[in-house]
Design a protein around this motif. Structure first.
Motif, PDB file in Angstrom:
ATOM      1  N   GLY A  79       0.799  -1.226   0.000  1.00  0.00           N
ATOM      2  CA  GLY A  79       0.000   0.000   0.000  1.00  0.00           C
ATOM      3  C   GLY A  79       0.829   1.272   0.000  1.00  0.00           C
ATOM      4  O   GLY A  79       2.051   1.242   0.053  1.00  0.00           O
ATOM      5  N   GLY A  99      -2.647   6.161   3.023  1.00  0.00           N
ATOM      6  CA  GLY A  99      -3.167   5.441   4.179  1.00  0.00           C
ATOM      7  C   GLY A  99      -3.330   6.360   5.384  1.00  0.00           C
ATOM      8  O   GLY A  99      -4.293   6.242   6.133  1.00  0.00           O
ATOM      9  N   THR A 153      -6.491   8.276   4.861  1.00  0.00           N
ATOM     10  CA  THR A 153      -7.667   7.445   5.134  1.00  0.00           C
ATOM     11  C   THR A 153      -7.833   7.261   6.644  1.00  0.00           C
ATOM     12  O   THR A 153      -8.941   7.368   7.170  1.00  0.00           O
ATOM     13  CB  THR A 153      -7.517   6.068   4.449  1.00  0.00           C
ATOM     14  OG1 THR A 153      -7.343   6.286   3.058  1.00  0.00           O
ATOM     15  CG2 THR A 153      -8.718   5.189   4.685  1.00  0.00           C
ATOM     16  N   GLN A 205      -8.058   0.780   0.279  1.00  0.00           N
ATOM     17  CA  GLN A 205      -7.788   1.831   1.271  1.00  0.00           C
ATOM     18  C   GLN A 205      -7.164   1.238   2.528  1.00  0.00           C
ATOM     19  O   GLN A 205      -6.276   1.836   3.129  1.00  0.00           O
ATOM     20  CB  GLN A 205      -9.088   2.568   1.636  1.00  0.00           C
ATOM     21  CG  GLN A 205      -9.557   3.525   0.555  1.00  0.00           C
ATOM     22  CD  GLN A 205     -10.877   4.176   0.918  1.00  0.00           C
ATOM     23  OE1 GLN A 205     -11.836   3.495   1.292  1.00  0.00           O
ATOM     24  NE2 GLN A 205     -10.929   5.483   0.819  1.00  0.00           N
ATOM     25  N   SER A 222      -5.310  -1.449   2.629  1.00  0.00           N
ATOM     26  CA  SER A 222      -3.909  -1.790   2.317  1.00  0.00           C
ATOM     27  C   SER A 222      -3.030  -0.564   2.543  1.00  0.00           C
ATOM     28  O   SER A 222      -1.914  -0.667   3.060  1.00  0.00           O
ATOM     29  CB  SER A 222      -3.757  -2.217   0.855  1.00  0.00           C
ATOM     30  OG  SER A 222      -4.236  -3.505   0.682  1.00  0.00           O
ATOM     31  N   ASP A 223      -3.549   0.602   2.142  1.00  0.00           N
ATOM     32  CA  ASP A 223      -2.800   1.841   2.356  1.00  0.00           C
ATOM     33  C   ASP A 223      -2.674   2.147   3.853  1.00  0.00           C
ATOM     34  O   ASP A 223      -1.616   2.560   4.325  1.00  0.00           O
ATOM     35  CB  ASP A 223      -3.481   3.017   1.638  1.00  0.00           C
ATOM     36  CG  ASP A 223      -3.432   2.886   0.123  1.00  0.00           C
ATOM     37  OD1 ASP A 223      -2.618   2.089  -0.389  1.00  0.00           O
ATOM     38  OD2 ASP A 223      -4.215   3.576  -0.553  1.00  0.00           O
ATOM     39  N   VAL A 224      -3.758   1.932   4.585  1.00  0.00           N
ATOM     40  CA  VAL A 224      -3.720   2.152   6.037  1.00  0.00           C
ATOM     41  C   VAL A 224      -2.665   1.227   6.659  1.00  0.00           C
ATOM     42  O   VAL A 224      -1.879   1.647   7.518  1.00  0.00           O
ATOM     43  CB  VAL A 224      -5.114   1.909   6.683  1.00  0.00           C
ATOM     44  CG1 VAL A 224      -5.019   1.784   8.202  1.00  0.00           C
ATOM     45  CG2 VAL A 224      -6.075   3.023   6.298  1.00  0.00           C
ATOM     46  N   TYR A 225      -2.613  -0.016   6.171  1.00  0.00           N
ATOM     47  CA  TYR A 225      -1.628  -0.971   6.681  1.00  0.00           C
ATOM     48  C   TYR A 225      -0.211  -0.446   6.452  1.00  0.00           C
ATOM     49  O   TYR A 225       0.633  -0.477   7.358  1.00  0.00           O
ATOM     50  CB  TYR A 225      -1.817  -2.330   5.996  1.00  0.00           C
ATOM     51  CG  TYR A 225      -1.014  -3.435   6.619  1.00  0.00           C
ATOM     52  CD1 TYR A 225      -1.450  -4.056   7.775  1.00  0.00           C
ATOM     53  CD2 TYR A 225       0.188  -3.851   6.062  1.00  0.00           C
ATOM     54  CE1 TYR A 225      -0.712  -5.073   8.366  1.00  0.00           C
ATOM     55  CE2 TYR A 225       0.936  -4.866   6.649  1.00  0.00           C
ATOM     56  CZ  TYR A 225       0.472  -5.466   7.797  1.00  0.00           C
ATOM     57  OH  TYR A 225       1.207  -6.464   8.391  1.00  0.00           O
ATOM     58  N   TYR A 243       0.640   2.631   6.091  1.00  0.00           N
ATOM     59  CA  TYR A 243       0.837   3.782   6.987  1.00  0.00           C
ATOM     60  C   TYR A 243       1.239   3.303   8.389  1.00  0.00           C
ATOM     61  O   TYR A 243       2.216   3.788   8.968  1.00  0.00           O
ATOM     62  CB  TYR A 243      -0.457   4.602   7.061  1.00  0.00           C
ATOM     63  CG  TYR A 243      -0.445   5.685   8.104  1.00  0.00           C
ATOM     64  CD1 TYR A 243       0.366   6.806   7.949  1.00  0.00           C
ATOM     65  CD2 TYR A 243      -1.230   5.590   9.252  1.00  0.00           C
ATOM     66  CE1 TYR A 243       0.394   7.800   8.921  1.00  0.00           C
ATOM     67  CE2 TYR A 243      -1.212   6.586  10.215  1.00  0.00           C
ATOM     68  CZ  TYR A 243      -0.399   7.685  10.047  1.00  0.00           C
ATOM     69  OH  TYR A 243      -0.357   8.665  11.004  1.00  0.00           O
TER      70      TYR A 243
END
Ligand code: HEC
Length: 113
Positions: free
Chosen positions: A24, A29, A32, A88, A90-93, A95
């Motif tokens: 991500g 992230g 989000t 989204q 995956s991006d948070v992960y 981050y």
């Protein structure tokens, strides 16, 4: 210009992720994480708060984090795929994995006997 951004992103991805293979985008992230209100319980940096546990540098695998957020039936409200998509999350992960790790207590003088 675009080329430089790509190079910078590649460098950031390798250094921030500390070598971990994270797919991500950590910057997205972070957005989000703030927009969806995760920070309200988990802290702005995912450091944990009075309402939710620490998520920064979580040991959970990415799939498990995504599944938990969609299906939580405990104290945390579930966020359906409509509210926050798998991409989204995956991006948070990414981050959360890019957050600074806490210092080793052995390196903090005040905590030494
Ligand atoms: C209303 C407060 C609240 C909000 C908002 C919230 N959480 Fe949570 N979250 C919790 C609580 C409380 C737990 C512990 C739940 C449990 O153990 O069942 C938790 C647990 C989790 C866990 C499991 C942690 C672990 O190590 O087992 C993940 C992952 C997580 N939250 C991600 C998120 C994400 C991502 C968001 C935003 C989309 C979010 N949370 C929003 C309160 C919240």
């Amino acid at each position: 210009m675009k080329k430089y951004i790509l190079i910078a992103a590649a460098i950031a991805a390798t250094t921030l992720g500390a070598g971990a293979a994270v797919a991500g985008d950590a910057t997205k992230g972070g957005q989000t994480f703030r927009e969806k209100g995760c920070w309200q319980c988990h802290g702005f940096e995912g450091q944990g708060g009075s309402a939710g546990p620490r998520l920064a540098n979580t040991q959970l695998p990415e799939d498990a984090l995504i599944a938990f957020v969609h299906n939580s039936n405990g104290p945390m409200p579930p966020f359906s795929e409509k509210l926050v998509s798998d991409a989204q999350l995956s991006d948070v992960y990414a981050y959360l994995q890019s957050r600074q790790k806490p210092a080793d207590p052995k390196t903090i003088p005040l905590l030494q006997p």
